[in-house]
Design a protein around this motif. Sequence first.
Motif, PDB file in Angstrom:
ATOM      1  N   LYS A  97       4.408   6.079   2.694  1.00 19.66           N
ATOM      2  CA  LYS A  97       3.112   6.134   3.386  1.00 19.66           C
ATOM      3  C   LYS A  97       2.419   7.466   3.122  1.00 19.66           C
ATOM      4  CE  LYS A  97       4.630   3.040   7.028  1.00 19.66           C
ATOM      5  NZ  LYS A  97       5.094   2.943   8.413  1.00 19.66           N
ATOM      6  N   VAL A  98       3.184   8.546   3.174  1.00 24.28           N
ATOM      7  CA  VAL A  98       2.628   9.879   2.904  1.00 24.28           C
ATOM      8  C   VAL A  98       2.088   9.951   1.477  1.00 24.28           C
ATOM      9  CG1 VAL A  98       3.254  12.308   2.590  1.00 24.28           C
ATOM     10  CG2 VAL A  98       4.070  11.074   4.602  1.00 24.28           C
ATOM     11  N   LEU A  99       2.833   9.339   0.536  1.00 20.98           N
ATOM     12  CA  LEU A  99       2.458   9.389  -0.872  1.00 20.98           C
ATOM     13  C   LEU A  99       1.413   8.334  -1.238  1.00 20.98           C
ATOM     14  CD1 LEU A  99       5.932  10.016  -2.522  1.00 20.98           C
ATOM     15  CD2 LEU A  99       4.195  11.665  -1.828  1.00 20.98           C
ATOM     16  N   ASP A 100       1.064   7.499  -0.274  1.00 23.41           N
ATOM     17  CA  ASP A 100       0.077   6.431  -0.494  1.00 23.41           C
ATOM     18  C   ASP A 100       0.505   5.513  -1.641  1.00 23.41           C
ATOM     19  OD1 ASP A 100      -2.236   4.998   0.100  1.00 23.41           O
ATOM     20  OD2 ASP A 100      -3.437   6.136  -1.333  1.00 23.41           O
ATOM     21  N   CYS A 101       1.775   5.114  -1.576  1.00 23.10           N
ATOM     22  CA  CYS A 101       2.283   4.159  -2.563  1.00 23.10           C
ATOM     23  C   CYS A 101       3.167   3.152  -1.831  1.00 23.10           C
ATOM     24  CB  CYS A 101       3.071   4.876  -3.667  1.00 23.10           C
ATOM     25  SG  CYS A 101       4.636   5.602  -3.149  1.00 23.10           S
ATOM     26  N   THR A 102       3.539   2.119  -2.513  1.00 19.82           N
ATOM     27  CA  THR A 102       4.407   1.122  -1.893  1.00 19.82           C
ATOM     28  C   THR A 102       5.840   1.643  -1.860  1.00 19.82           C
ATOM     29  OG1 THR A 102       4.958   0.018  -3.967  1.00 19.82           O
ATOM     30  CG2 THR A 102       2.972  -0.750  -2.795  1.00 19.82           C
ATOM     31  N   MET A 120       1.236  11.773  -6.624  1.00 23.50           N
ATOM     32  CA  MET A 120       2.399  11.865  -5.735  1.00 23.50           C
ATOM     33  C   MET A 120       2.832  13.326  -5.591  1.00 23.50           C
ATOM     34  SD  MET A 120       4.822   8.781  -7.007  1.00 23.50           S
ATOM     35  CE  MET A 120       4.534   7.092  -6.609  1.00 23.50           C
ATOM     36  N   ALA A 121       2.864  14.039  -6.705  1.00 16.98           N
ATOM     37  CA  ALA A 121       3.277  15.443  -6.680  1.00 16.98           C
ATOM     38  C   ALA A 121       2.332  16.265  -5.798  1.00 16.98           C
ATOM     39  CB  ALA A 121       3.313  16.002  -8.096  1.00 16.98           C
ATOM     40  N   TYR A 122       1.054  15.998  -5.904  1.00 15.70           N
ATOM     41  CA  TYR A 122       0.066  16.708  -5.093  1.00 15.70           C
ATOM     42  C   TYR A 122       0.290  16.433  -3.602  1.00 15.70           C
ATOM     43  CZ  TYR A 122      -4.444  18.085  -3.168  1.00 15.70           C
ATOM     44  OH  TYR A 122      -5.439  18.650  -2.404  1.00 15.70           O
ATOM     45  N   ARG A 123       0.518  15.181  -3.259  1.00 14.85           N
ATOM     46  CA  ARG A 123       0.758  14.834  -1.850  1.00 14.85           C
ATOM     47  C   ARG A 123       2.055  15.446  -1.343  1.00 14.85           C
ATOM     48  NH1 ARG A 123      -1.915   9.822  -3.571  1.00 14.85           N
ATOM     49  NH2 ARG A 123      -3.886   9.750  -2.451  1.00 14.85           N
ATOM     50  N   LEU A 124       3.082  15.480  -2.206  1.00 13.72           N
ATOM     51  CA  LEU A 124       4.343  16.124  -1.819  1.00 13.72           C
ATOM     52  C   LEU A 124       4.148  17.619  -1.590  1.00 13.72           C
ATOM     53  CD1 LEU A 124       6.891  14.336  -4.139  1.00 13.72           C
ATOM     54  CD2 LEU A 124       6.984  14.426  -1.642  1.00 13.72           C
ATOM     55  N   GLN A 125       3.298  18.223  -2.404  1.00 15.32           N
ATOM     56  CA  GLN A 125       3.032  19.648  -2.241  1.00 15.32           C
ATOM     57  C   GLN A 125       2.512  19.935  -0.838  1.00 15.32           C
ATOM     58  OE1 GLN A 125       1.258  22.184  -5.374  1.00 15.32           O
ATOM     59  NE2 GLN A 125      -0.527  22.217  -4.035  1.00 15.32           N
ATOM     60  N   HIS A 126       1.638  19.087  -0.349  1.00 13.94           N
ATOM     61  CA  HIS A 126       1.082  19.291   0.992  1.00 13.94           C
ATOM     62  C   HIS A 126       2.046  18.858   2.092  1.00 13.94           C
ATOM     63  CE1 HIS A 126      -2.807  20.706  -0.284  1.00 13.94           C
ATOM     64  NE2 HIS A 126      -2.718  19.844  -1.270  1.00 13.94           N
ATOM     65  N   HIS A 127       2.836  17.848   1.838  1.00 15.11           N
ATOM     66  CA  HIS A 127       3.762  17.332   2.852  1.00 15.11           C
ATOM     67  C   HIS A 127       5.003  18.217   3.001  1.00 15.11           C
ATOM     68  CE1 HIS A 127       5.704  14.450   5.444  1.00 15.11           C
ATOM     69  NE2 HIS A 127       6.706  14.283   4.602  1.00 15.11           N
ATOM     70  N   TRP A 128       5.598  18.605   1.876  1.00 13.00           N
ATOM     71  CA  TRP A 128       6.836  19.395   1.906  1.00 13.00           C
ATOM     72  C   TRP A 128       6.633  20.856   1.535  1.00 13.00           C
ATOM     73  CZ3 TRP A 128      10.413  15.562  -1.151  1.00 13.00           C
ATOM     74  CH2 TRP A 128      10.861  14.556  -0.283  1.00 13.00           C
TER      75      TRP A 128
END
Length: 94
Positions: free
Chosen positions: A36-41, A59-67
């Motif tokens: 859900k965080v990565l906006d993927c299935t 995905m890498a960009y979203r992980l950067q902000h999440h983790w």
Amino acid sequence: MLENRTSNHTVFSFHPGCFLKRECTDRGENLADLAKVLDCTLEMLEHVCAGEAPLTPEMAYRLQHHWEISAGLLIGAQRDFEAGLPWTIVDQDT
């Protein structure tokens, strides 16, 4: 993961999905929530974690902000894996 141990160096190649799976577990998260965080299935994330699909820059960009982890490091790991380039770690015990 492919590994080749020589003297005080370990050379290996890994798909960043291996890192994602372990990091998710270490942080007490599950893949469904991370998807859900990565906006993927969930299915797509499972394929990434299995090394069957690439980790995308999005995905890498979203992980950067999440983790709070470097997106550039993750993208570089994916690029190096696809190019068959090994990573080298100098063992500290020798």
